[in-house]
Design a protein around this motif. Sequence first.
Motif, PDB file in Angstrom:
ATOM      1  N   PRO A   1     -12.817 -24.711  17.904  1.00 51.18           N
ATOM      2  CA  PRO A   1     -14.268 -24.616  18.117  1.00 51.18           C
ATOM      3  C   PRO A   1     -15.007 -24.283  16.820  1.00 51.18           C
ATOM      4  CG  PRO A   1     -13.165 -22.645  18.926  1.00 51.18           C
ATOM      5  CD  PRO A   1     -12.076 -23.620  18.552  1.00 51.18           C
ATOM      6  N   GLU A   2     -16.181 -24.886  16.663  1.00 49.59           N
ATOM      7  CA  GLU A   2     -16.970 -24.630  15.460  1.00 49.59           C
ATOM      8  C   GLU A   2     -17.666 -23.274  15.534  1.00 49.59           C
ATOM      9  OE1 GLU A   2     -19.639 -27.832  14.971  1.00 49.59           O
ATOM     10  OE2 GLU A   2     -18.082 -29.358  14.631  1.00 49.59           O
ATOM     11  N   LYS A   3     -18.126 -22.933  16.719  1.00 49.54           N
ATOM     12  CA  LYS A   3     -18.820 -21.662  16.885  1.00 49.54           C
ATOM     13  C   LYS A   3     -18.110 -20.849  17.968  1.00 49.54           C
ATOM     14  CE  LYS A   3     -23.460 -23.296  15.634  1.00 49.54           C
ATOM     15  NZ  LYS A   3     -24.876 -23.393  16.078  1.00 49.54           N
ATOM     16  N   CYS A   4     -17.708 -19.649  17.646  1.00 52.48           N
ATOM     17  CA  CYS A   4     -17.063 -18.789  18.628  1.00 52.48           C
ATOM     18  C   CYS A   4     -17.334 -17.335  18.255  1.00 52.48           C
ATOM     19  CB  CYS A   4     -15.560 -19.038  18.708  1.00 52.48           C
ATOM     20  SG  CYS A   4     -14.685 -18.752  17.168  1.00 52.48           S
ATOM     21  N   VAL A   5     -17.252 -16.460  19.256  1.00 56.91           N
ATOM     22  CA  VAL A   5     -17.472 -15.044  19.033  1.00 56.91           C
ATOM     23  C   VAL A   5     -16.582 -14.270  19.998  1.00 56.91           C
ATOM     24  CG1 VAL A   5     -19.398 -14.920  20.675  1.00 56.91           C
ATOM     25  CG2 VAL A   5     -19.220 -13.220  18.850  1.00 56.91           C
ATOM     26  N   GLY A   6     -16.042 -13.166  19.530  1.00 62.44           N
ATOM     27  CA  GLY A   6     -15.249 -12.296  20.385  1.00 62.44           C
ATOM     28  C   GLY A   6     -16.080 -11.110  20.837  1.00 62.44           C
ATOM     29  N   ILE A   7     -16.000 -10.769  22.112  1.00 65.66           N
ATOM     30  CA  ILE A   7     -16.807  -9.685  22.681  1.00 65.66           C
ATOM     31  C   ILE A   7     -15.871  -8.656  23.296  1.00 65.66           C
ATOM     32  CG2 ILE A   7     -18.667  -9.091  24.278  1.00 65.66           C
ATOM     33  CD1 ILE A   7     -19.525 -12.016  24.202  1.00 65.66           C
ATOM     34  N   ASP A   8     -16.120  -7.397  23.002  1.00 66.19           N
ATOM     35  CA  ASP A   8     -15.283  -6.323  23.526  1.00 66.19           C
ATOM     36  C   ASP A   8     -16.191  -5.254  24.135  1.00 66.19           C
ATOM     37  OD1 ASP A   8     -13.090  -4.907  24.214  1.00 66.19           O
ATOM     38  OD2 ASP A   8     -12.750  -4.037  22.231  1.00 66.19           O
ATOM     39  N   VAL A   9     -15.732  -4.651  25.209  1.00 63.76           N
ATOM     40  CA  VAL A   9     -16.500  -3.573  25.854  1.00 63.76           C
ATOM     41  C   VAL A   9     -16.536  -2.366  24.927  1.00 63.76           C
ATOM     42  CG1 VAL A   9     -16.614  -2.021  27.839  1.00 63.76           C
ATOM     43  CG2 VAL A   9     -15.867  -4.386  28.150  1.00 63.76           C
ATOM     44  N   GLY A  10     -17.722  -1.817  24.746  1.00 65.52           N
ATOM     45  CA  GLY A  10     -17.871  -0.663  23.875  1.00 65.52           C
ATOM     46  C   GLY A  10     -17.655   0.647  24.597  1.00 65.52           C
ATOM     47  N   ILE A  11     -17.623   1.725  23.833  1.00 69.23           N
ATOM     48  CA  ILE A  11     -17.500   3.076  24.393  1.00 69.23           C
ATOM     49  C   ILE A  11     -18.841   3.791  24.308  1.00 69.23           C
ATOM     50  CG2 ILE A  11     -16.367   5.312  24.177  1.00 69.23           C
ATOM     51  CD1 ILE A  11     -13.931   3.865  23.064  1.00 69.23           C
ATOM     52  N   LEU A  12     -19.385   3.870  23.113  1.00 74.23           N
ATOM     53  CA  LEU A  12     -20.696   4.488  22.937  1.00 74.23           C
ATOM     54  C   LEU A  12     -21.814   3.499  23.228  1.00 74.23           C
ATOM     55  CD1 LEU A  12     -20.064   6.552  19.670  1.00 74.23           C
ATOM     56  CD2 LEU A  12     -19.931   7.311  22.052  1.00 74.23           C
ATOM     57  N   THR A  13     -21.547   2.226  23.095  1.00 72.01           N
ATOM     58  CA  THR A  13     -22.521   1.179  23.417  1.00 72.01           C
ATOM     59  C   THR A  13     -21.933   0.271  24.482  1.00 72.01           C
ATOM     60  OG1 THR A  13     -21.687  -0.208  21.617  1.00 72.01           O
ATOM     61  CG2 THR A  13     -23.568   1.237  21.121  1.00 72.01           C
ATOM     62  N   TYR A  14     -22.753  -0.672  24.947  1.00 67.44           N
ATOM     63  CA  TYR A  14     -22.307  -1.535  26.048  1.00 67.44           C
ATOM     64  C   TYR A  14     -21.207  -2.496  25.598  1.00 67.44           C
ATOM     65  CZ  TYR A  14     -22.587  -4.597  30.105  1.00 67.44           C
ATOM     66  OH  TYR A  14     -22.287  -5.318  31.221  1.00 67.44           O
ATOM     67  N   ALA A  15     -21.409  -3.122  24.421  1.00 74.03           N
ATOM     68  CA  ALA A  15     -20.431  -4.093  23.943  1.00 74.03           C
ATOM     69  C   ALA A  15     -20.556  -4.251  22.437  1.00 74.03           C
ATOM     70  CB  ALA A  15     -20.637  -5.447  24.631  1.00 74.03           C
ATOM     71  N   HIS A  16     -19.462  -4.747  21.822  1.00 70.81           N
ATOM     72  CA  HIS A  16     -19.434  -5.116  20.410  1.00 70.81           C
ATOM     73  C   HIS A  16     -18.926  -6.545  20.310  1.00 70.81           C
ATOM     74  CE1 HIS A  16     -20.187  -1.222  18.401  1.00 70.81           C
ATOM     75  NE2 HIS A  16     -19.638  -0.701  19.489  1.00 70.81           N
ATOM     76  N   ASP A  17     -19.373  -7.266  19.279  1.00 66.72           N
ATOM     77  CA  ASP A  17     -18.822  -8.594  19.057  1.00 66.72           C
ATOM     78  C   ASP A  17     -18.322  -8.713  17.621  1.00 66.72           C
ATOM     79  OD1 ASP A  17     -20.973  -9.240  17.346  1.00 66.72           O
ATOM     80  OD2 ASP A  17     -22.156 -10.035  18.993  1.00 66.72           O
ATOM     81  N   THR A  18     -17.634  -9.825  17.355  1.00 66.33           N
ATOM     82  CA  THR A  18     -17.008 -10.013  16.046  1.00 66.33           C
ATOM     83  C   THR A  18     -18.011 -10.326  14.949  1.00 66.33           C
ATOM     84  OG1 THR A  18     -16.607 -12.319  16.695  1.00 66.33           O
ATOM     85  CG2 THR A  18     -14.805 -10.755  17.002  1.00 66.33           C
ATOM     86  N   ASP A  19     -19.264 -10.584  15.311  1.00 68.97           N
ATOM     87  CA  ASP A  19     -20.309 -10.769  14.301  1.00 68.97           C
ATOM     88  C   ASP A  19     -20.894  -9.443  13.831  1.00 68.97           C
ATOM     89  OD1 ASP A  19     -20.006 -13.473  14.430  1.00 68.97           O
ATOM     90  OD2 ASP A  19     -21.635 -13.795  15.853  1.00 68.97           O
ATOM     91  N   GLY A  20     -20.416  -8.339  14.406  1.00 74.33           N
ATOM     92  CA  GLY A  20     -20.904  -7.023  14.024  1.00 74.33           C
ATOM     93  C   GLY A  20     -22.076  -6.539  14.839  1.00 74.33           C
ATOM     94  N   THR A  21     -22.436  -7.266  15.889  1.00 75.54           N
ATOM     95  CA  THR A  21     -23.558  -6.872  16.741  1.00 75.54           C
ATOM     96  C   THR A  21     -23.101  -5.860  17.783  1.00 75.54           C
ATOM     97  OG1 THR A  21     -24.557  -9.051  16.467  1.00 75.54           O
ATOM     98  CG2 THR A  21     -25.362  -7.695  18.291  1.00 75.54           C
ATOM     99  N   ALA A  22     -23.858  -4.781  17.906  1.00 81.23           N
ATOM    100  CA  ALA A  22     -23.591  -3.768  18.938  1.00 81.23           C
ATOM    101  C   ALA A  22     -24.708  -3.846  19.973  1.00 81.23           C
ATOM    102  CB  ALA A  22     -23.524  -2.379  18.325  1.00 81.23           C
ATOM    103  N   VAL A  23     -24.333  -4.049  21.213  1.00 75.52           N
ATOM    104  CA  VAL A  23     -25.304  -4.175  22.304  1.00 75.52           C
ATOM    105  C   VAL A  23     -25.431  -2.821  22.987  1.00 75.52           C
ATOM    106  CG1 VAL A  23     -25.905  -5.383  24.427  1.00 75.52           C
ATOM    107  CG2 VAL A  23     -24.651  -6.582  22.615  1.00 75.52           C
ATOM    108  N   GLY A  24     -26.631  -2.271  22.996  1.00 74.67           N
ATOM    109  CA  GLY A  24     -26.847  -0.981  23.634  1.00 74.67           C
ATOM    110  C   GLY A  24     -26.813  -1.065  25.150  1.00 74.67           C
ATOM    111  N   SER A  25     -26.459   0.031  25.782  1.00 74.83           N
ATOM    112  CA  SER A  25     -26.420   0.075  27.246  1.00 74.83           C
ATOM    113  C   SER A  25     -27.837   0.089  27.812  1.00 74.83           C
ATOM    114  CB  SER A  25     -25.664   1.319  27.719  1.00 74.83           C
ATOM    115  OG  SER A  25     -24.327   1.299  27.266  1.00 74.83           O
ATOM    116  N   LEU A  26     -27.962  -0.427  29.022  1.00 72.97           N
ATOM    117  CA  LEU A  26     -29.254  -0.453  29.703  1.00 72.97           C
ATOM    118  C   LEU A  26     -29.605   0.952  30.177  1.00 72.97           C
ATOM    119  CD1 LEU A  26     -31.517  -2.302  30.802  1.00 72.97           C
ATOM    120  CD2 LEU A  26     -30.177  -2.507  32.903  1.00 72.97           C
TER     121      LEU A  26
END
Length: 265
Positions: free
Chosen positions: A185-210
């Motif tokens: 695939p040309e574009k792909c990203v890995g996403i993992d469930v966070g502990i302090l935040t909702y999720a992290h991805d391999t691009d370095g983005t941290a998604v905050g919890s709602l």
Amino acid sequence: MYYAYKYRLKPSDTHREELDRHRDICRQLYNHTLYRLNEYQDDHGELPSMTTLRSELPELKKWWDGLSDVYSKVLQTVVERLFDNLKALSKLKENGYGVGQLKWKPPREFRSFTYSQSGFKLDKKGGQAVLSLSKLADIPIQLHRDIPDDAELKQVTVKKEPMGEWFATFGVQMDREILEPPENPEKCVGIDVGILTYAHDTDGTAVGSLDLSDERDRLEREQRTLSRKQHGSNNYEKQRRRVAEYHADLRRKRRDFLHKLSAYY
């Protein structure tokens, strides 16, 4: 592939009474079938088959007033529902979970009934889309999205939500090719469930919890108010609906958050 399409019904007061009556008849049949299952097991030392209990339905209609008012396929799915619940308990037990026995369903816990294969039809009358249910009524339905023309309607489940709204969920069969994942695939990203935040991805983005702390505090206050009401009174019913509204509000906000996040990715 199998898909589910959910739509809101817009029943009149007369329709609501009939829907509730059919729902309660199905609930009573579920409880009666559970009684017969336990009785058969005590007499024969083994569980009866689903076919055995289904075969008793014609005899039940002779003395059970109102049972013949419900479409026969709906009654058969009630028996099937009991055996599906029994199968789910058995699977949990096989996986090492401690399970009890199936219990009788009170009105608040039996909210739906299903038309399988036949007895239902989507139609238009006077420019209004309606769901025609055999032995029940033609109920207006809000088709906010079209069902594909090549879809085959397998069943419809009619359900009453805690707030009193009625919905219809169609089980749809469609011929769709299952897409294979690309090898490179040309574009792909890995996403993992966070502990302090909702999720992290391999691009370095941290998604905050709602943040739903205000909504939860409000729900807790309304639940405390409900606990002080006399069970079964009009005030209790008004407060119960209020609590159900706050529960639905929380569900909608969580679902909205997940849809927006998935749409972003």
